[in-house]
Write a protein that holds these residues in place. Structure first.
Motif, PDB file in Angstrom:
ATOM      1  N   ARG A 118      55.758   4.113 -63.831  1.00  0.00           N
ATOM      2  CA  ARG A 118      55.835   5.571 -63.303  1.00  0.00           C
ATOM      3  C   ARG A 118      56.182   6.525 -64.058  1.00  0.00           C
ATOM      4  O   ARG A 118      55.949   7.830 -64.155  1.00  0.00           O
ATOM      5  CB  ARG A 118      56.435   5.483 -61.847  1.00  0.00           C
ATOM      6  N   LEU A 245      54.853  11.282 -55.076  1.00  0.00           N
ATOM      7  CA  LEU A 245      54.533  11.384 -56.437  1.00  0.00           C
ATOM      8  C   LEU A 245      53.966  12.659 -56.971  1.00  0.00           C
ATOM      9  O   LEU A 245      54.165  13.292 -58.069  1.00  0.00           O
ATOM     10  CB  LEU A 245      53.705  10.154 -56.892  1.00  0.00           C
ATOM     11  N   HIS A 249      55.610  14.937 -59.540  1.00  0.00           N
ATOM     12  CA  HIS A 249      54.668  15.542 -60.669  1.00  0.00           C
ATOM     13  C   HIS A 249      54.290  16.971 -60.811  1.00  0.00           C
ATOM     14  O   HIS A 249      54.196  17.786 -61.898  1.00  0.00           O
ATOM     15  CB  HIS A 249      53.316  14.845 -60.878  1.00  0.00           C
ATOM     16  N   VAL A 300      60.973  10.231 -58.827  1.00  0.00           N
ATOM     17  CA  VAL A 300      60.062   9.153 -59.397  1.00  0.00           C
ATOM     18  C   VAL A 300      60.682   7.636 -59.579  1.00  0.00           C
ATOM     19  O   VAL A 300      59.928   6.703 -59.254  1.00  0.00           O
ATOM     20  CB  VAL A 300      59.600   9.605 -60.903  1.00  0.00           C
TER      21      VAL A 300
END
Length: 803
Positions: A118, A245, A249, A300
């Protein structure tokens, strides 16, 4: 009624790569959709629509065929080929699922593997946005707009140029950067939109009824239990992780843009003589960037997937506030950069060149540590056929990082050449990006050597196969050309088994070349051509050639990439050739990168599970699940999701199947020998067909007595060597296609129907909605048995009838 229901037999056909039409699958021009939509649906022949309502004597012994058509999940118009530009994200997501088996290993080690992947995915997002910032902010707004000669050649930058606009409002460097920041910000917004739209269509879809049971054992990142992880209730329901996520991101991307703009302005404000207010704001913005980065990394690093139960939570506060907070910080940074600084002039490259070096170093370290963790997991209980001895995940992660670096460096170099031409009036992109683009020619030379070695091996294998073909047909008249074509097809099909070696060579080469480019950029601080000045003429020429060819190869590569992608989406023949790699990549849920292409299996597997569960529950009949190529993988995944009582009514027929040859070797934690053996025990019976000329399908290779029982001997291909009474014309070499054309297919299907137990439970009423949590007998829980279900089998029982 019960006896009539017990006679019902359904054959559910699942096609493979490239797709087909329901008319071809059902061998009837008159078909009708019985359930589904334009994206994926189940079809029947018109004559079989009411098959369950007709008497058994009228229907005969033949099963009722149904075709599940899912090709629109992975194909469509040519614009979908743009997903190929996000290939590094898909590749790093594959690395997550390639971990070795974790049996006997502590949960902490397995979670560390997922965490490292990740983090590698997060670095790729930062790298992509940083490359966009390099092109828009540094090359266009900072260098070209700040250089009169470049701005004159590109009139669309005139209003940003101090000389071209007469020191207009937008000509100050901070305001130029703020305006150019809209480009990477828009890219981030596009990625967020695509991820959110596909998340709504795939990950957030409700699972079938009966999937709410809570299993025991490890989490989705934990150790193996007796059954494959693909049978866990929450495996195809990753909405919470993808949403989390995506927020992280997206925030990381906005923070990257904000830092690119804000740190440049802060560096100017730290110089003596600047406004006191701006000087005080500079460290505050720097602290805000660091704090935002720490929050993103913390999100994360949190636990990944929860597969033993359906995780309905969404972390709404985190999912909403984190991207919004980073967007607010970006807006404040743009306002801060737009503040008047009359003495600020743009010269050289934009500050922050070392960001790319730090990203490259971080990625290399992550891959090395990931390789150590994968080796620790693999050596606990080695799988002898695992790709690269358990190191396939780190090798693929290295490939993803290399793709990201090469694409970033190549695009930056091509834009710099377009803006500056051959005048060399601009400093150009960061030195490291030029070095990374320059390693492409040496890597291609290495690949040419590998291809030459493979070609030599193929010729040697073809000679051996030619002798074998002649031994197989001793009574046939010799035909050298025919023998050569059959032997060539077999030799070419065997190249698939050499893919791990090729990947290992490429991964090691990219790691060494990446380290060399990082070292060369740091030691020389010059592009390869300038760094080689004064060296021997051969070295100087090689450096100039690789630097010039690298950027051009990137441009040509992008054109070929998109062209092949469009062809793969539109041309079925091309899709059968290269589509298997794309279908393997998009089969797995997005567990490491939220911006990867969507997972079609999160729609296809629940579709198949719904269909099989509702049909067996309503009729109590028998079911042959027939899967070709990638369809066999979907069939196995759907069978794992069934309740044990329904799974024992299923016979599995696979042909041209990559279950062991590709998935078992590359994804041993989910398709290894233990998982496939468990599937064989739990379904009623299973047969697998393959050919030596098939480059994709192969034997299942189950250990012990299971292997010969599941795998039939290789089918003849072609069906006839020469001209015969049955084949007066030369029979084609079929390879991966048209397994139904072989008489062995009908024979094996008939034998499967005969082996299915005739004594099956009668029909039960279809329940509306899912069962209560904790009331479903799960393949992962040996709890109380619900009334009306078959009792769970002991692990050692076969689940098959003696007949």
């Amino acid at each position: 009624m019960k006896d009539t229901a017990a006679q019902n037999t359904l054959e559910l056909l699942v096609h493979g790569v490239g797709g087909t039409t329901p008319e071809e699958m059902l061998d009837d021009p008159r078909t009708v959709r019985v359930t589904g939509d334009d994206t994926a649906a189940v079809f029947r022949r018109i004559d079989d629509v009411d098959a369950e309502e007709r008497p058994a004597a009228e229907r005969g012994e033949a099963p009722v065929p149904e075709a599940y058509v899912w090709c629109n999940l992975t194909s469509g118009n040519g614009s979908r080929a743009l997903w190929l530009l996000l290939l590094p994200f898909m590749v790093v997501n594959l690395a997550h699922w390639m971990r070795p088996t974790s049996e006997g290993r502590r949960l902490r080690t397995v979670r560390l593997y997922g965490l490292l992947v990740r983090l590698a995915g997060l670095s790729l997002t930062v790298l992509l946005v940083a490359a966009a910032c390099e092109v828009a902010l540094d090359l266009a707004a900072w260098q070209c707009a700040g250089t009169p000669a470049c701005a004159e050649r590109h009139t669309w930058l005139g209003f940003l140029s101090p000389s071209g606009s007469g020191d207009g409002w937008w000509s100050e460097p901070g305001r130029r950067l703020a305006l150019a920041a809209l480009v990477p910000s828009a890219l981030t917004g596009l990625l967020w939109y695509l991820s959110h739209r596909t998340w709504s269509a795939y990950e957030s879809q409700p699972p079938p009824p009966g999937s709410d049971g809570e299993g025991t054992g490890a989490d989705g990142e934990g150790g193996e239990t007796y059954h494959s992880a693909l049978g866990r209730p929450g495996f195809w329901y990753g909405r919470r992780l993808v949403a989390r996520l995506r927020a992280a991101h997206t925030a990381a991307a906005f923070l990257t843009v904000a830092a690119a703009v804000g740190t440049a302005a802060a560096r100017e404000d730290r110089r003596p003589g600047g406004p006191a207010l701006l000087d005080a704001l500079a460290p505050l913005f720097t602290l805000a960037y660091v704090a935002g980065a720490l929050v993103v990394v913390w999100v994360v690093c949190r636990r990944g997937r929860t597969e033993n139960r359906l995780d309905h939570e969404l972390d709404r506060a985190l999912v909403r506030r984190l991207p919004v907070g980073s967007l607010v910080l970006l807006a404040l940074s743009l306002v801060y950069a737009c503040c008047s600084r009359p003495e600020w002039r743009s010269a050289g490259r934009l500050p922050g060149d070392r960001v790319f070096g730090a990203l490259t170093l971080t990625q290399c370290l992550l891959v090395v540590v990931l390789a150590v963790v994968a080796h620790v997991l693999h050596r606990t209980r080695p799988h002898p056929r695992a790709a690269l001895r358990g190191l396939a995940g780190p090798a693929v992660a290295m490939l993803a990082c290399a793709l990201g670096g090469v694409m970033s460096g190549g695009v930056a170099q091509r834009v710099s050449d377009w803006l500056d031409g051959t005048r060399r009036t601009l400093p150009g992109p960061p030195v490291l990006l030029t070095w990374q683009a320059s390693v492409i020619p040496p890597l291609l030379l290495l690949l040419l050597v590998v291809v030459a070695l493979l070609a030599r091996r193929t010729l040697r294998v073809r000679r051996a196969e030619a002798a074998e073909v002649e031994r197989e047909h001793p009574a046939e008249p010799a035909d050298a050309a025919r023998t050569r074509r059959i032997a060539t097809a077999r030799a070419m099909a065997g190249l698939t088994d050499l893919a791990p070696r090729v990947l290992g060579i490429v991964a090691v080469a990219t790691l060494l070349l990446g380290a060399a480019s990082l070292l060369g950029a740091e030691l020389t601080e010059e592009v390869p051509g300038d760094a080689a000045e004064g060296a021997p003429a051969a070295l100087q020429g090689a450096a100039d050639t690789t630097q010039a060819c690298g950027s051009w190869l990137i441009g040509v590569g992008f054109l070929l990439f998109v062209t092949w992608g469009r062809r793969a989406y539109k041309d079925p023949s091309a899709r059968r050739t290269i589509g298997i790699l794309w279908d393997v990549g998009t089969f797995w849920p997005r567990a490491a990168h939220p911006f990867a292409p969507p997972c079609y299996a999160e729609r296809a597997v629940p579709d198949l599970t719904w269909r099989m569960a509702t049909w067996t529950r309503a009729t109590g009949g028998r079911l042959v699940l027939s899967g070709h190529s990638q369809g066999s993988v979907l069939a196995a995944a759907a069978a794992w999701q069934l309740e044990p009582s329904a799974r024992r009514r299923v016979a599995l027929l696979t042909y041209g199947s990559p279950l062991e040859r590709l998935y078992g070797r590359w994804f041993p934690a989910h398709f290894g020998p233990a998982a496939l053996s468990a599937l064989h025990r739990e379904v009623d019976c299973w047969r697998n067909l393959y050919r030596l000329t098939d480059p994709i399908g192969g034997p299942v290779r189950l250990p012990g007595d299971c292997g010969p029982e599941v795998d039939r001997a290789p089918l003849k291909d072609p069906l006839a060597y020469g001209r015969t009474a049955l084949h007066p014309l030369p029979a084609p070499i079929l390879g991966h296609s048209d397994y139904q054309a072989d008489p062995a297919f009908a024979e094996e299907r008939r034998l499967l129907l005969a082996r299915l137990r005739p004594e099956v439970p009668g029909p039960r009423p279809i329940e509306e909605g899912p069962r209560p949590v904790g009331k479903t007998p799960s393949a992962l829980r040996r709890g109380p048995v619900e009334e009306g279900d078959d009792p769970p089998q002991a692990p050692g029982s076969s689940g098959r009838s003696s007949g």
